[in-house]
Scaffold this active site. Sequence first.
Site, PDB file in Angstrom:
ATOM      1  N   LEU A  17      42.920  48.305  35.461  1.00 31.98           N
ATOM      2  CA  LEU A  17      43.188  47.487  36.506  1.00 31.98           C
ATOM      3  C   LEU A  17      42.573  47.658  37.692  1.00 31.98           C
ATOM      4  O   LEU A  17      42.923  47.780  38.816  1.00 31.98           O
ATOM      5  CB  LEU A  17      44.674  47.679  36.708  1.00 31.98           C
ATOM      6  CG  LEU A  17      45.694  47.294  35.452  1.00 31.98           C
ATOM      7  CD1 LEU A  17      47.050  47.710  35.753  1.00 31.98           C
ATOM      8  CD2 LEU A  17      45.381  45.965  34.875  1.00 31.98           C
ATOM      9  N   SER A  18      41.177  48.129  37.596  1.00 32.04           N
ATOM     10  CA  SER A  18      40.444  48.267  38.737  1.00 32.04           C
ATOM     11  C   SER A  18      40.198  47.124  39.700  1.00 32.04           C
ATOM     12  O   SER A  18      40.080  47.188  40.704  1.00 32.04           O
ATOM     13  CB  SER A  18      39.299  49.199  38.484  1.00 32.04           C
ATOM     14  OG  SER A  18      38.393  48.705  37.359  1.00 32.04           O
ATOM     15  N   GLY A  45      41.177  44.018  37.837  1.00 33.12           N
ATOM     16  CA  GLY A  45      42.013  43.081  37.062  1.00 33.12           C
ATOM     17  C   GLY A  45      43.457  43.240  37.536  1.00 33.12           C
ATOM     18  O   GLY A  45      43.822  44.041  38.349  1.00 33.12           O
ATOM     19  N   ILE A  81      37.904  52.793  29.343  1.00 32.48           N
ATOM     20  CA  ILE A  81      37.294  52.790  28.097  1.00 32.48           C
ATOM     21  C   ILE A  81      36.593  54.086  27.892  1.00 32.48           C
ATOM     22  O   ILE A  81      36.278  54.439  26.738  1.00 32.48           O
ATOM     23  CB  ILE A  81      36.119  51.493  28.288  1.00 32.48           C
ATOM     24  CG1 ILE A  81      35.466  51.794  29.457  1.00 32.48           C
ATOM     25  CG2 ILE A  81      36.675  50.277  28.178  1.00 32.48           C
ATOM     26  CD1 ILE A  81      34.066  50.995  29.608  1.00 32.48           C
ATOM     27  N   ASN A 107      30.067  53.553  34.845  1.00 31.68           N
ATOM     28  CA  ASN A 107      31.129  52.727  34.170  1.00 31.68           C
ATOM     29  C   ASN A 107      30.625  51.844  32.860  1.00 31.68           C
ATOM     30  O   ASN A 107      31.107  51.882  31.848  1.00 31.68           O
ATOM     31  CB  ASN A 107      31.738  51.918  35.259  1.00 31.68           C
ATOM     32  CG  ASN A 107      33.031  51.465  34.889  1.00 31.68           C
ATOM     33  OD1 ASN A 107      33.695  52.030  34.282  1.00 31.68           O
ATOM     34  ND2 ASN A 107      33.373  50.089  35.135  1.00 31.68           N
ATOM     35  N   TYR A 140      23.095  46.299  38.158  1.00 31.95           N
ATOM     36  CA  TYR A 140      24.089  45.719  37.170  1.00 31.95           C
ATOM     37  C   TYR A 140      23.395  44.980  36.007  1.00 31.95           C
ATOM     38  O   TYR A 140      23.560  45.257  34.969  1.00 31.95           O
ATOM     39  CB  TYR A 140      24.657  44.307  38.082  1.00 31.95           C
ATOM     40  CG  TYR A 140      25.583  43.523  37.106  1.00 31.95           C
ATOM     41  CD1 TYR A 140      26.649  44.191  36.201  1.00 31.95           C
ATOM     42  CD2 TYR A 140      25.126  42.241  37.119  1.00 31.95           C
ATOM     43  CE1 TYR A 140      27.357  43.198  35.424  1.00 31.95           C
ATOM     44  CE2 TYR A 140      25.949  41.494  36.094  1.00 31.95           C
ATOM     45  CZ  TYR A 140      26.990  41.864  35.540  1.00 31.95           C
ATOM     46  OH  TYR A 140      27.807  41.061  34.627  1.00 31.95           O
ATOM     47  N   LEU A 151      30.126  31.050  43.264  1.00 33.39           N
ATOM     48  CA  LEU A 151      30.086  29.829  44.243  1.00 33.39           C
ATOM     49  C   LEU A 151      31.371  29.068  44.123  1.00 33.39           C
ATOM     50  O   LEU A 151      31.932  28.702  45.399  1.00 33.39           O
ATOM     51  CB  LEU A 151      28.917  29.000  43.979  1.00 33.39           C
ATOM     52  CG  LEU A 151      28.632  27.851  44.817  1.00 33.39           C
ATOM     53  CD1 LEU A 151      28.598  28.174  46.210  1.00 33.39           C
ATOM     54  CD2 LEU A 151      27.678  26.905  44.220  1.00 33.39           C
TER      55      LEU A 151
END
Length: 319
Positions: A34-35, A37, A53, A89, A138, A185
């Site tokens: 839930l970081s 979410g 995870i 992560n 990323y 966007l």
Amino acid sequence: MSKYLVTGGAGYVGSVVAAHLLEAGHEVTVLDNLSTGFGEGVPAGATLINGRIQDAAEYLDPSFDAVLHFAASSQVGESVTNPGKYWDNNVGGTLALLTAMRGAGVRKLVFSSTAATYGEPTEGLLTEASVTAPTNPYGASKLAVDHMIAGECVAHGLAAVSLRYFNVAGAYGEFGERHDPETHLIPLVLQVALGQRESISVFGDDYPTPDGTCVRDYIHVADLAQAHLSALRVATEGEHLICNLGNGSGFSVREVIETVRKVTGREIPEIVAPRRPGDPAVLVASARTAHERLGWTPTRSDLTGIVTDAWNFARGHHS
Ligand SMILES: NC(=O)c1ccc[n+]([C@@H]2O[C@H](COP(=O)([O-])OP(=O)(O)OC[C@H]3O[C@@H](n4cnc5c(N)ncnc54)[C@H](O)[C@@H]3O)[C@@H](O)[C@H]2O)c1
């Protein structure tokens, strides 16, 4: 009926895919810390484990048929200022997940990869054979995970499909996009329509495109979900299949803003700002591999439909 672990199933794409799996009659366990979410984003009927995870070994057992892996940090800008978080992560977390899967004998994986693995393309339609040269941590972390998965398939017979999403958009009923900060966007323009933001910035209007603004490939999140169900069916032991997921055609930033004006009937002030470094003029997928290997054809590629679904969701979550 199969039993699936959905990592990141409290987030935008994971919750929509979890809903589709449940509708198809499968059993779904969501693993999400839930970081980014939301607990209430997990569809009714799924079991939520509030966990990481990195600790997947505690939760996986041989009763699971496959893992669908959405959990990740996915803010491009943050990845530039805090790259360690992305290696930790996305790469470290996935390494722990792959190890846990091997330990539990769960041998099938569908992974959320990204168009960001390609970087700044010089060619028109991107295929899976296009050069991968990510321009930020990323994209680099997602590419590293793709390489890790490939090794796992060769060495240990994992059956894996990496789906390289282009711009995911739209909503599926009560499941939609709520990133904070928002960087995509369509939800940003909808925030202007809702009065939550004064104007929308157009980063560059002097690109070599028909109206001078950047062109992107927008794919409806429900179409994307269908591709995951197909990927689970075709995943083959020892093979790492990579498929781009896009429509094969693009919409410009101005076309998106104009469509939001039409759908919402609201004024959308826009401000032209300088180009952002690393923003290619055009990013459009060839979805030929997804069509041939997954039997996948998007059915909701019309921009008005995508924006209408996103608008209905955004209005419902406007406080
Ligand atoms: N949305 C897009 O346009 C897009 C495009 C390309 C790729 N992707 C990829 O798709 C996936 C889902 O994206 P999204 O837009 O739904 O993001 P999201 O942030 O809404 O969802 C990610 C979820 O993962 C969870 N999570 C993060 N780290 C975790 C950890 N260590 N352990 C457990 N849970 C963790 C978060 O709480 C969140 O619920 C991501 O992997 C993203 O990189 C998204």
